[in-house]
Motif scaffolding. Structure first.
Motif, PDB file in Angstrom:
ATOM      1  N   LYS A  52     -45.799 -86.479 -43.925  1.00 36.60           N
ATOM      2  CA  LYS A  52     -44.621 -85.915 -43.270  1.00 36.60           C
ATOM      3  C   LYS A  52     -44.167 -84.710 -44.083  1.00 36.60           C
ATOM      4  O   LYS A  52     -44.244 -84.735 -45.315  1.00 36.60           O
ATOM      5  N   ASP A  53     -43.674 -83.675 -43.404  1.00 36.45           N
ATOM      6  CA  ASP A  53     -43.208 -82.503 -44.148  1.00 36.45           C
ATOM      7  C   ASP A  53     -41.693 -82.550 -44.352  1.00 36.45           C
ATOM      8  O   ASP A  53     -41.070 -81.536 -44.631  1.00 36.45           O
ATOM      9  N   TYR A  54     -41.115 -83.748 -44.228  1.00 33.85           N
ATOM     10  CA  TYR A  54     -39.666 -83.879 -44.362  1.00 33.85           C
ATOM     11  C   TYR A  54     -39.325 -85.125 -45.179  1.00 33.85           C
ATOM     12  O   TYR A  54     -40.171 -85.995 -45.414  1.00 33.85           O
ATOM     13  N   TYR A  55     -38.067 -85.201 -45.603  1.00 36.30           N
ATOM     14  CA  TYR A  55     -37.556 -86.363 -46.330  1.00 36.30           C
ATOM     15  C   TYR A  55     -37.135 -87.422 -45.314  1.00 36.30           C
ATOM     16  O   TYR A  55     -36.543 -87.111 -44.280  1.00 36.30           O
ATOM     17  N   VAL A  85     -40.627 -88.685 -49.796  1.00 34.68           N
ATOM     18  CA  VAL A  85     -40.502 -87.243 -49.948  1.00 34.68           C
ATOM     19  C   VAL A  85     -41.689 -86.585 -49.255  1.00 34.68           C
ATOM     20  O   VAL A  85     -42.694 -87.242 -48.969  1.00 34.68           O
ATOM     21  N   PRO A  86     -41.606 -85.291 -48.947  1.00 40.19           N
ATOM     22  CA  PRO A  86     -42.691 -84.632 -48.211  1.00 40.19           C
ATOM     23  C   PRO A  86     -44.040 -84.735 -48.914  1.00 40.19           C
ATOM     24  O   PRO A  86     -44.124 -84.764 -50.144  1.00 40.19           O
ATOM     25  N   GLN A  87     -45.087 -84.825 -48.099  1.00 41.94           N
ATOM     26  CA  GLN A  87     -46.486 -84.734 -48.481  1.00 41.94           C
ATOM     27  C   GLN A  87     -47.091 -86.011 -49.066  1.00 41.94           C
ATOM     28  O   GLN A  87     -48.268 -86.045 -49.390  1.00 41.94           O
ATOM     29  N   GLN A  88     -46.313 -87.096 -49.214  1.00 43.39           N
ATOM     30  CA  GLN A  88     -46.934 -88.359 -49.548  1.00 43.39           C
ATOM     31  C   GLN A  88     -47.746 -88.830 -48.343  1.00 43.39           C
ATOM     32  O   GLN A  88     -47.444 -88.494 -47.199  1.00 43.39           O
TER      33      GLN A  88
END
Length: 301
Positions: A52-55, A85-88
């Protein structure tokens, strides 16, 4: 859990908040999950490994789902707060009913002048790499009250809506940061600590093209020696260790969640050839990429 990989595209897809949003153009979304209030499309393909690119902040009131964040499994428990957090890399094992409140917001939202202070808070920086916070009864009452106020404001679309949402989100993030520092080691927010976080952010942006300390020191306008000294003092690890650890994390993500060959992964991560990548991976993990893929998939099966 059957190992699920992104065999069709050979990459781990990234989903934006716009794709998950009902409005299609939001930097912040507040939703309630539950059988009586419909569903919020958090994961366009939730059974496929994705980023995801968002929190994402979730207060779970009821539910017992199981999911993975990178390489860690989590069984969702009631009256617990979860955050990513983003990118996990996310992977859900199955879909099951959940009752709770959800808040999503983007880096773009945090970069707005009035929100930049939020970017430095522990729950956002997440130095411990955590994913859940334990709540007592007082915490649950406070967080649910704040998130319901946010939900009402989000749904009303009234005058000063964004300002009200920002104000309530600030309260929520500050409160959660207090819990975070109680449950995890509290970092000292000095200039050197900020340099550590800037260095880690740069690694996240350039790990596939920049593998040496000097390149990052140049981006931070300091000498490699000074960068190495500060990073060692702040984290207990050398600067090059941070770079190598990020490369290993990204390699493991691809080995577990894609069908890319070892050579393709080496190319994606900026290694000159697969042989060097194999030696690098074995030196840091005591196993080869191929052996790691076999072992980790057997473990997750």
């Amino acid at each position: 859990m059957p190992v699920l990989t992104t065999t069709e595209k050979q990459v781990i897809p990234t989903y934006s908040l716009q794709e998950s949003s009902d409005t299609g153009n939001s930097m912040i979304e507040i939703r309630e999950a539950g059988t009586h209030c419909g569903s919020f499309r958090l994961d366009p393909a939730f059974l496929i490994p994705h980023r995801k690119d968002y929190y994402l902040f979730v207060l779970v009131k009821e539910g017992h789902n199981r999911h993975w964040i990178d390489f860690m499994p989590y069984t969702v428990k009631r009256d617990t707060f979860y955050f990513t957090v983003p990118q996990q890399v996310h992977l859900k094992e199955y879909s099951a009913p959940m009752v709770g409140l959800l808040a999503c917001f983007t880096d773009e939202f945090l970069l707005l002048e009035e929100n930049r202070v939020l970017k430095q808070l522990p729950i956002i920086q997440n130095p411990a790499g955590a994913h859940e916070l334990l709540l007592n009864e007082q915490d649950i009452v406070f967080e649910e009250d704040v998130m319901r106020k946010m939900l009402a404001e989000f749904q009303a679309d009234g005058t000063w809506r964004n300002q009200m949402l920002t104000s309530w989100l600030r309260v929520l993030v500050i409160y959660l940061s207090r819990l975070y520092t109680e449950q995890f080691s509290e970092a000292c927010f000095t200039l050197n600590y900020c340099m550590l976080k800037s260095f880690q952010t740069l690694i996240g942006e350039h790990y596939a093209s920049q593998h040496d300390v000097a390149a990052y020191a140049e981006k931070l306008s300091i000498t490699p020696g000074h960068l190495t000294e500060v990073i060692k003092q702040q984290s207990g690890k050398t600067a090059i260790t941070h770079i190598h650890e990020r490369l290993i994390v990204e390699a493991k993500r691809r080995l577990l969640h894609t069908e890319l060959s070892v050579k393709q992964i080496a190319d994606e991560l900026g290694f000159e050839d697969a042989a060097y990548f194999n030696r690098f991976f074995k030196r840091l993990t005591d196993t080869t990429p191929a052996s790691y893929r076999e072992q980790i998939r057997e473990m997750y099966s």
